[in-house]
Scaffold this active site. Sequence first.
Site, PDB file in Angstrom:
ATOM      1  N   GLU A 175      39.050  32.135  51.184  1.00 31.36           N
ATOM      2  CA  GLU A 175      40.445  32.264  51.187  1.00 31.36           C
ATOM      3  C   GLU A 175      41.034  33.015  52.147  1.00 31.36           C
ATOM      4  OE1 GLU A 175      40.553  30.656  46.890  1.00 31.36           O
ATOM      5  OE2 GLU A 175      41.118  32.587  47.053  1.00 31.36           O
ATOM      6  N   ASP A 305      33.920  40.632  33.538  1.00 26.93           N
ATOM      7  CA  ASP A 305      33.182  40.693  34.648  1.00 26.93           C
ATOM      8  C   ASP A 305      32.089  41.783  34.519  1.00 26.93           C
ATOM      9  OD1 ASP A 305      34.448  38.906  35.852  1.00 26.93           O
ATOM     10  OD2 ASP A 305      35.331  40.144  37.753  1.00 26.93           O
ATOM     11  N   ALA A 322      37.673  34.470  36.343  1.00 23.49           N
ATOM     12  CA  ALA A 322      38.684  34.692  35.342  1.00 23.49           C
ATOM     13  C   ALA A 322      38.607  33.873  33.775  1.00 23.49           C
ATOM     14  CB  ALA A 322      40.266  34.131  35.812  1.00 23.49           C
TER      15      ALA A 322
END
Length: 433
Positions: A175, A305, A322
């Site tokens: 990204e 996480d 997420a």
Amino acid sequence: MDLKKTAGMPRIVIIGGGFAGINLAKKLKNKPVEVLMLDKHNYHTFQPLLYQVAMGAIEADSIGFPMRRIFTNQKNFTFNLAEVQTINPEKNTVTADIGEIAYDYLVIATGANTNFFGNKEIEHFTMPMKNIGEALNIRSYMLQNLEKAVITEDYAEREALLTFVVVGGGPTGVELSGALAEMRNNVLCKDYPSLCEEDMKVYLVEGKPVVLGAMSASASAAAKESLTKMGVVIYNSVHVQSYDGLLLKIDDGTTIQTRNVYWAAGVMGEVPGGLPESTLTKGRRIQTDDINRVVGYQNIFSIGDVSAMITPEMPNGIPGMAQGAIQTGKHLAKNLMHLINGEPTEPFKYFDKGSLATIGQNKAVADIRKFHFHGFFAWLLWMFVHLMSLVGFSNRLSVFVSWAAKYFTRNTDNRLIVRFFNTTTRMTEPVSK
Ligand SMILES: Cc1cc2nc3c(=O)[nH]c(=O)nc-3n(C[C@H](O)[C@H](O)[C@H](O)COP(=O)(O)OP(=O)(O)OC[C@H]3O[C@@H](n4cnc5c(N)ncnc54)[C@H](O)[C@@H]3O)c2cc1C
């Protein structure tokens, strides 16, 4: 709420208000428990859009949301701005910079941090991107370097200032390199007329033979093709050996002169002190059983996480995404209530909703269960999912307006240097009046 526990309802202390922590706390609304959340930031961060803040595509404030505002209507909830240093399991307390805090049940939801694999030089000179502060450092430093490139007469220095290397070809690296290429292709020559597209180079360096290695083969191939068309030079199956602030060395003998290296190559659990090393597993994540209870403890839990629930179906634990954090947070709320009520607990089962990654305007890849697709529809889906996952209506509106403006103008408006970033001191400096 006093830092000392009051008699009465059991107190659940949650360290960390990321996706895992806030979803756990919300599910405990109206339950007969005291919920105390501690976070070193007074806001929740939507990390998936950090790269857009770094590239000046959206405002920093639009991906954060004040923690206290999220829980305005939750009477059994309290928030304290605090960084937890140590867990003291023998006393059922945590030591934070605001004092010692007692718990009946402790939930560690501290997320992950950047892993530099012990290389101090790389840690010092590269730019990580795990929080809003770091994303703003990238934005400032990128813009500072573009300004320097416009005025320097040293050709080699100009080339280094205009060379951008992203290390790590996972979703963040893909990204970020896509966004850099878009900036080069759509903005550079308009904002800096003395520069042209060919002056700015974007490299993506990845250790695996493909980018987006955790996604399907078709997603990896589509991402590579799109990035290459956008002008990103991809090095696969290589590793960065060293970087001294100017010269980046790769283990196949390649060297690149650059002032801009973004480190998206690894993460590790952000674990407060006090737990024995034996509780940690690969990537410094806290090993838990199937109800997210930390191995060896009765009343300490870990979600999101920072946790690793290793099962035969998931030998590497739940993916650090997420969804893993949201689902473990929500499920733990049920199990905590079961434990408090003396009822049997329910083992956690991860539901894989799929993965998305965007590469640039009209370009994204999607793996949704058996379906793998890429292009415009995947990009629309990516935008919808991210917009709906943002916390707060005003944030959704702000991001939507920024995206719409970018779609039509192919330009962005948040390229302000409001503070300088100094890579030598790693500090930000005010812009003088
Ligand atoms: C750049 C980037 C892009 C990403 N893109 C995607 C994506 O597209 N899709 C996806 O699914 N996932 C993505 N992720 C991953 C996703 O954001 C994480 O999986 C998710 O945020 C994990 O949630 P968490 O609650 O476990 O931790 P976090 O969201 O990291 O929250 C941890 C919280 O703990 C607090 N904290 C940490 N240590 C302490 C301490 N000692 N004391 C007090 N507070 C502390 C922190 O301030 C933070 O608020 C991305 C991550 C990054 C960094």
